[in-house]
Scaffold this motif. Structure first.
Motif, mmCIF file in Angstrom:
data_model
loop_
_atom_site.group_PDB
_atom_site.id
_atom_site.type_symbol
_atom_site.label_atom_id
_atom_site.label_comp_id
_atom_site.label_asym_id
_atom_site.label_seq_id
_atom_site.Cartn_x
_atom_site.Cartn_y
_atom_site.Cartn_z
ATOM 1 N N GLU A 179 20.901 96.696 17.994
ATOM 2 C CA GLU A 179 20.238 97.748 18.755
ATOM 3 C C GLU A 179 18.736 97.548 18.595
ATOM 4 N N LEU A 180 18.092 97.092 19.658
ATOM 5 C CA LEU A 180 16.667 96.780 19.623
ATOM 6 C C LEU A 180 15.915 97.744 20.534
ATOM 7 N N SER A 181 14.831 98.316 20.030
ATOM 8 C CA SER A 181 14.077 99.291 20.819
ATOM 9 C C SER A 181 12.597 98.933 20.841
ATOM 10 N N VAL A 182 11.992 99.152 22.000
ATOM 11 C CA VAL A 182 10.555 98.984 22.190
ATOM 12 C C VAL A 182 9.968 100.347 22.526
ATOM 13 N N ALA A 183 8.981 100.786 21.768
ATOM 14 C CA ALA A 183 8.297 102.050 22.018
ATOM 15 C C ALA A 183 6.809 101.784 22.197
ATOM 16 N N ARG A 184 6.244 102.356 23.246
ATOM 17 C CA ARG A 184 4.818 102.192 23.517
ATOM 18 C C ARG A 184 4.219 103.541 23.879
ATOM 19 N N GLU A 185 2.981 103.762 23.443
ATOM 20 C CA GLU A 185 2.271 105.004 23.731
ATOM 21 C C GLU A 185 0.965 104.701 24.460
ATOM 22 N N ALA A 186 0.598 105.593 25.382
ATOM 23 C CA ALA A 186 -0.647 105.445 26.142
ATOM 24 C C ALA A 186 -1.046 106.815 26.676
ATOM 25 N N LYS A 187 -2.244 106.879 27.247
ATOM 26 C CA LYS A 187 -2.737 108.157 27.760
ATOM 27 C C LYS A 187 -1.969 108.615 28.990
#
Length: 236
Positions: A48-56
């Motif tokens: 189970e692989l997850s990519v999380a990204r945050e931005a405005k």
């Protein structure tokens, strides 16, 4: 009035007769539980692989997330993982708020967005498992990483455990019958409960755990348990 008493008497006799019949049909029996286990070295794993990204903005967070996950998927395919073994398992876009530290009436402030995309990967070549994990992190995976080991077809091993569980139940029933001084008759019922436990962490040289360029992984063995419930009549 006498007619009513006669009817009640007949009804009472019928009820007594039916009760005696039911009592006669009750069969004395011995109940036993049998258990057995089958252990198999895994021949597959699920990641189970997850990519999380945050931005405005949600757009910026989505673009960054999609770029990273695209690289991960491409790397899985380059390493020979079939498309049928790749599946998006979760996707979400969540706003991010900052809440006032004191008990003021100010509302929470929206400061950005978080996009999370999860990929389920079935790995059928366990020698690649550590390298695939290492590669995925290098390409942008920053959450998840859960690994579960399994077997493509454990049915033959479970069948052997099932037969052993039945023999175990019969052996226990025989022991109880001998101790009670009775003989066993026909089997009245036989039911099964099966399950799989977590892998047993025993050392195995199957995987390239010592390689410096991959994540150390040990597969161990999967344990499949079979429990049967046996009811067998006492021969009278």
């Amino acid at each position: 009035m006498s007619r009513l008493l006669q009817i009640l008497a007949v009804c009472g006799l019928v009820l007594l007769f039916n009760a005696s019949q039911v009592k006669a049909e009750v069969t004395a029996a011995i109940h036993a539980t049998g258990q057995a286990e089958a252990r198999l070295a895994p021949d597959m794993a699920t990641l189970e692989l997850s990519v999380a990204r945050e931005a405005k903005t949600a757009r910026e967070a989505l673009d960054a997330n999609s770029a990273a996950m695209g690289r991960v998927i491409a790397a899985m395919r380059d390493q020979g993982v079939a498309d049928g073994d790749l599946q998006t398992s979760n996707f979400s876009i969540q706003p991010r708020y900052v809440y006032p530290s004191n008990r003021s009436e100010k509302p929470p402030q929206l400061v950005g967005y978080r996009v999370r995309n999860s990929l389920t990967v079935v790995v059928r070549d366990l020698d690649q498992l550590g390298a695939l994990l290492d590669k995925s992190v290098s390409l942008g995976v920053n959450e998840g990483g859960n690994v579960s080991f399994g077997n493509t077809d454990p049915s033959a091993a479970i069948d052997k455990a099932r037969a052993a569980a039945v023999k175990d139940a019969l052996r226990r029933a025989g022991t109880m019958a001998e101790a009670a001084g009775v003989k066993l008759g026909d089997i009245l019922s036989l039911s099964e409960q099966s399950g799989m436990s977590h892998p047993r962490p025993i050392p195995m040289a199957r995987m390239a755990a010592a390689e410096a360029d991959s994540v150390p992984m040990v597969a161990g063995e999967n344990s499949y348990q079979v429990t049967v419930q046996l009811s067998i009549a006492i021969d009278q």
